[in-house]
Enzyme design. Structure first.
Site, PDB file in Angstrom:
ATOM      1  N   HIS A   1      69.908  39.164 -19.812  1.00  0.00           N
ATOM      2  CA  HIS A   1      68.758  39.936 -19.337  1.00  0.00           C
ATOM      3  C   HIS A   1      67.552  39.015 -19.271  1.00  0.00           C
ATOM      4  O   HIS A   1      67.483  38.026 -20.004  1.00  0.00           O
ATOM      5  CB  HIS A   1      68.483  41.115 -20.279  1.00  0.00           C
ATOM      6  CG  HIS A   1      69.394  42.277 -20.037  1.00  0.00           C
ATOM      7  ND1 HIS A   1      68.943  43.536 -19.751  1.00  0.00           N
ATOM      8  CD2 HIS A   1      70.747  42.357 -20.021  1.00  0.00           C
ATOM      9  CE1 HIS A   1      69.977  44.351 -19.583  1.00  0.00           C
ATOM     10  NE2 HIS A   1      71.089  43.671 -19.750  1.00  0.00           N
TER      11      HIS A   1
ATOM     12  N   CYS B   1      65.556  47.565 -20.006  1.00  0.00           N
ATOM     13  CA  CYS B   1      65.800  47.338 -21.418  1.00  0.00           C
ATOM     14  C   CYS B   1      64.946  48.335 -22.179  1.00  0.00           C
ATOM     15  O   CYS B   1      63.723  48.254 -22.131  1.00  0.00           O
ATOM     16  CB  CYS B   1      65.416  45.916 -21.769  1.00  0.00           C
ATOM     17  SG  CYS B   1      65.311  45.658 -23.539  1.00  0.00           S
TER      18      CYS B   1
ATOM     19  N   ASP C   1      75.526  49.083 -14.815  1.00  0.00           N
ATOM     20  CA  ASP C   1      74.461  48.772 -15.779  1.00  0.00           C
ATOM     21  C   ASP C   1      73.085  49.050 -15.172  1.00  0.00           C
ATOM     22  O   ASP C   1      72.154  49.461 -15.877  1.00  0.00           O
ATOM     23  CB  ASP C   1      74.590  47.297 -16.186  1.00  0.00           C
ATOM     24  CG  ASP C   1      73.903  46.957 -17.498  1.00  0.00           C
ATOM     25  OD1 ASP C   1      73.381  47.865 -18.151  1.00  0.00           O
ATOM     26  OD2 ASP C   1      73.902  45.769 -17.860  1.00  0.00           O
TER      27      ASP C   1
ATOM     28  N   ASN D   1      68.435  43.083 -16.084  1.00  0.00           N
ATOM     29  CA  ASN D   1      69.455  42.040 -15.973  1.00  0.00           C
ATOM     30  C   ASN D   1      68.928  40.894 -15.112  1.00  0.00           C
ATOM     31  O   ASN D   1      68.065  41.092 -14.255  1.00  0.00           O
ATOM     32  CB  ASN D   1      70.693  42.612 -15.272  1.00  0.00           C
ATOM     33  CG  ASN D   1      71.456  43.610 -16.125  1.00  0.00           C
ATOM     34  OD1 ASN D   1      72.277  43.229 -16.937  1.00  0.00           O
ATOM     35  ND2 ASN D   1      71.172  44.886 -15.944  1.00  0.00           N
TER      36      ASN D   1
ATOM     37  N   HIS E   1      76.384  37.373 -20.037  1.00  0.00           N
ATOM     38  CA  HIS E   1      75.622  38.501 -19.465  1.00  0.00           C
ATOM     39  C   HIS E   1      74.200  38.423 -20.010  1.00  0.00           C
ATOM     40  O   HIS E   1      73.974  38.668 -21.191  1.00  0.00           O
ATOM     41  CB  HIS E   1      76.325  39.804 -19.897  1.00  0.00           C
ATOM     42  CG  HIS E   1      75.621  41.074 -19.531  1.00  0.00           C
ATOM     43  ND1 HIS E   1      76.158  41.988 -18.644  1.00  0.00           N
ATOM     44  CD2 HIS E   1      74.447  41.609 -19.931  1.00  0.00           C
ATOM     45  CE1 HIS E   1      75.341  43.020 -18.522  1.00  0.00           C
ATOM     46  NE2 HIS E   1      74.294  42.825 -19.284  1.00  0.00           N
TER      47      HIS E   1
END
Lengths: 327, 327
Positions: free
Chosen positions: B211, B242, B18, B251, B209
């Protein structure tokens, strides 16, 4: 964790004192006045305008009297300032301050390093300031530094914190602020400390003051509010550094904290869009990037446009049968 | 809020997938292998190594097979990879992956924008991947994007989230990850969603998960853990941006989250000092400053020296009687 359910929280801005004193460049008095007047319209319960410290000690705030004189004082907003000693108290009274914010550390090493006095010397000096305030009928708030740990001593026992709160409570102060001066607090600790002090002195106005040095500022805020704290210090744009963690972020950012608390259903009384606008003004004043997030990313429900070719994507997708792809 | 009291949490690293896919420069394969081998020693439950997407779609991860082949697979660590479709599944099986991580969005607009398929098309494709995994006896985890909101559609109803979890649960997947893809989650929402999905499918392995786009990542982590989530995705150094919030952080940072959870008394199984060292290596690989805090500030109990003239300060303080100062 409960939703805020409209519970009223009281937001204190510290950028113009705790923040500006850490900036490398002097913010012109005119700009300070314009910014504070703008902040006064945004719903704060309290604004820490300046510090009546000596100009030699904190040159960034050498214009305290002029700022206090020139700002438009909005009814309902408490204009406070840091008052270090009797001389500062006299200056603050001349400026018709609404509250004295007095400071000492619960850590002996930090107090000596920061204020160049033992804690007992600080307490004796502050007791005189409190006496002056009482004569003048000005309320006093005590900000206790290093409540959640000292960067030089390490853990600070809860008994030490309680001991100092008892001594100030006995002098009749209106409120105390639990300061996480260098960002050492963590959520379960925050909850335990906040519950302990509130249980011991339920009539005092308790405030929490967090730094985001280790990223826990907002999590600590949630913990404090869960533990019944209703007053919170924060700093627009997250300005206000920490000398013990070079490169680390400073105070929790007003726009980030207010955004989260509003999402959770608390009534902060604040104008979030106004805060984001004021943060942009602040960024141009301090001439460096702010560490706050919501000033960049906007409210969580900020809508973004889909890709420019979105309609073509949809057409192509709809033209395909629902089956496997071999991309 | 309860203290962690030794509760075991399982930490998943996503930086190498990611994170790296959002970096502007290609991280050389040799460096990826060295970093992953280092991470394997730090206590992770799972490492998302790469993505078996087409090299055209994600050039940053075009070396997936080679990385999987060259890393030293440590017993006890689950090595997973993103598997978008049947072709990717075949490549993943050739690489003897421990788990398939498959992804779709619960938001139609986001799924079309990101994956160029309707959600029904994605589901049909992923159902084939799941069938392949079952034949090969490889567990499948489903990462659901936009569970806490969509940057284009806004709020996503909980019923929509529950509907997709039901459909994947019916296909016999091992676990699902609730992804806050663009940082829209807030703590009370996190708690409500996590409690709802766990109550509905208690036998599934649930992962969260987050951010940090709006600064709430650590507060959301606390909320998820309070709601019984025991598996958490995070990214070393906080890498992974993002696209809907330029300049925003990515993240939640592994070192920041692990530090907080350890302070709170949870057993993460992680080596925090090792993480801070690995973050320094990562920073040199990605060639930009990391957004993580603990990599800069260190553990909350990191001791700092008092000022160089501390002894002189103490001497001067002790020489003074305890009385007022007129500074």
């Amino acid at each position: 964790m409960k939703t805020g359910n409209g519970t009223r929280l009281f937001i204190n801005e510290v950028a113009t004192r705790d923040g500006f004193q850490m900036e490398s460049c002097f913010i012109p008095t005119d700009d300070k006045v314009v910014l504070i007047d703008r902040l006064s319209t945004l719903g704060y319960a309290k604004i820490e305008v300046t510090s009546f410290t000596s100009a030699q000690a904190i040159p960034a705030l050498r214009d305290g009297e002029e700022v206090m004189q020139r700002i438009a004082r909005r009814p309902g907003v408490v204009y406070t300032a840091l008052v270090p000693n009797v001389r500062g108290a006299e200056r603050a009274l001349e400026s018709r301050i609404d509250e004295f914010n007095i400071v000492m550390s619960v850590s002996e090493t930090h107090n000596l390093s920061n204020l160049r006095m033992t804690r007992e010397q600080s307490f004796a000096q502050l007791a005189e300031v409190i006496a002056l305030a009482k004569q003048a009928r000005v309320p006093v708030n005590v900000s206790l530094s290093c409540v959640f740990g000292c960067p030089m001593e390490g853990e600070v026992p809860l008994a030490t914190v309680l001991g100092w709160t008892d001594r100030f409570a006995a002098l009749g102060v209106q409120g105390l602020t639990l300061c996480d001066t260098t960002g050492m607090a963590y959520p379960t600790q925050v909850q335990a400390v906040c519950e302990a002090v509130r249980a011991r002195h339920p009539a005092l106005e308790w405030t929490a003051h967090f730094h985001n040095t280790r990223g826990m500022g907002l999590a600590n805020t949630v913990a404090a509010v869960e533990a019944g704290i209703r007053r919170l210090d924060m700093s627009l744009g997250g300005i206000g550094g920490c000398p013990y963690a070079p490169g680390a972020t400073g105070n929790v950012a007003t726009e980030d904290v207010v955004h989260m608390l509003q999402c959770m259903g608390y009534d902060t009384g604040m104008d979030l869009e106004g805060l984001i606008g004021a943060a942009a003004e602040l960024e141009s004043l301090v001439q460096h990037e702010l560490s706050s997030q919501v000033s960049r990313a906007g409210h969580r429900l900020t809508r973004h446009a889909p890709p420019a070719d979105f309609n073509a994507i949809v057409e192509r997708a709809k033209a395909r049968p629902i089956k496997k792809e071999n991309a």
